[in-house]
Design a protein around this motif. Structure first.
Motif, PDB file in Angstrom:
ATOM      1  N   THR A  73       0.746  -0.905   0.041  1.00  0.00           N
ATOM      2  CA  THR A  73      -0.221  -0.046   0.414  1.00  0.00           C
ATOM      3  C   THR A  73       0.893   0.955   0.023  1.00  0.00           C
ATOM      4  O   THR A  73       2.057   0.981   0.808  1.00  0.00           O
ATOM      5  CB  THR A  73      -0.610   0.124   1.070  1.00  0.00           C
ATOM      6  N   THR A  74       0.726   2.635  -0.449  1.00  0.00           N
ATOM      7  CA  THR A  74       0.843   3.723  -0.739  1.00  0.00           C
ATOM      8  C   THR A  74      -0.220   4.319  -0.210  1.00  0.00           C
ATOM      9  O   THR A  74      -1.499   4.756  -0.258  1.00  0.00           O
ATOM     10  CB  THR A  74       1.188   3.856  -1.982  1.00  0.00           C
ATOM     11  N   LYS A  75       1.392   5.198   0.190  1.00  0.00           N
ATOM     12  CA  LYS A  75       0.318   7.295   0.802  1.00  0.00           C
ATOM     13  C   LYS A  75       0.946   8.235   0.275  1.00  0.00           C
ATOM     14  O   LYS A  75       2.431   7.892   0.852  1.00  0.00           O
ATOM     15  CB  LYS A  75       0.990   7.087   2.060  1.00  0.00           C
TER      16      LYS A  75
END
Length: 119
Positions: A73-75
């Protein structure tokens, strides 16, 4: 029974091996997107911008073996909020002209500095 050629003794080898390497390729693509986004934000807006990339490895064991899954997951930062000041005319329409200011030059935008958008 043990053969070192088949053993997975490190996290990097696990990530590279699982799902025939597709998960590693997906994680690399996510990593590149994060780096490109950060570089663009620094170029466009200056200042500091934060991002995050999380690689989660899940394990489920039973008497037949261990199932392993990888999730990335990336933010990335959001575009900075910009705001502009407008004014209301006596007809309740937005205008660039500040009604509280007078001008020696009619039709000059008093609400904006020269060279700004909207001129």
């Amino acid at each position: 029974m043990s053969d070192p050629a088949y053993e997975i003794q490190s996290v990097d080898r696990l990530i590279a091996t699982i799902n025939q390497g597709d998960d590693c390729a997906d994680a690399t693509a996510d990593y590149r997107r994060v780096m490109e986004t950060l570089a663009k934000f620094v170029e466009d807006y200056g200042g500091k911008h934060k991002a995050q990339m999380v690689i989660k490895i899940g394990f489920v064991a039973d008497n037949k073996g261990i199932d392993v899954e990888v999730e990335t997951t990336t933010k990335v930062p959001k575009r900075p909020i910009t705001k502009e000041r407008f004014f209301l005319t006596d007809r309740n329409v937005l205008t660039l002209r500040d009604p509280a200011r007078d001008t020696m030059f009619p039709n000059v935008d008093l609400g904006r500095a020269p060279g700004r958008r909207g001129e």
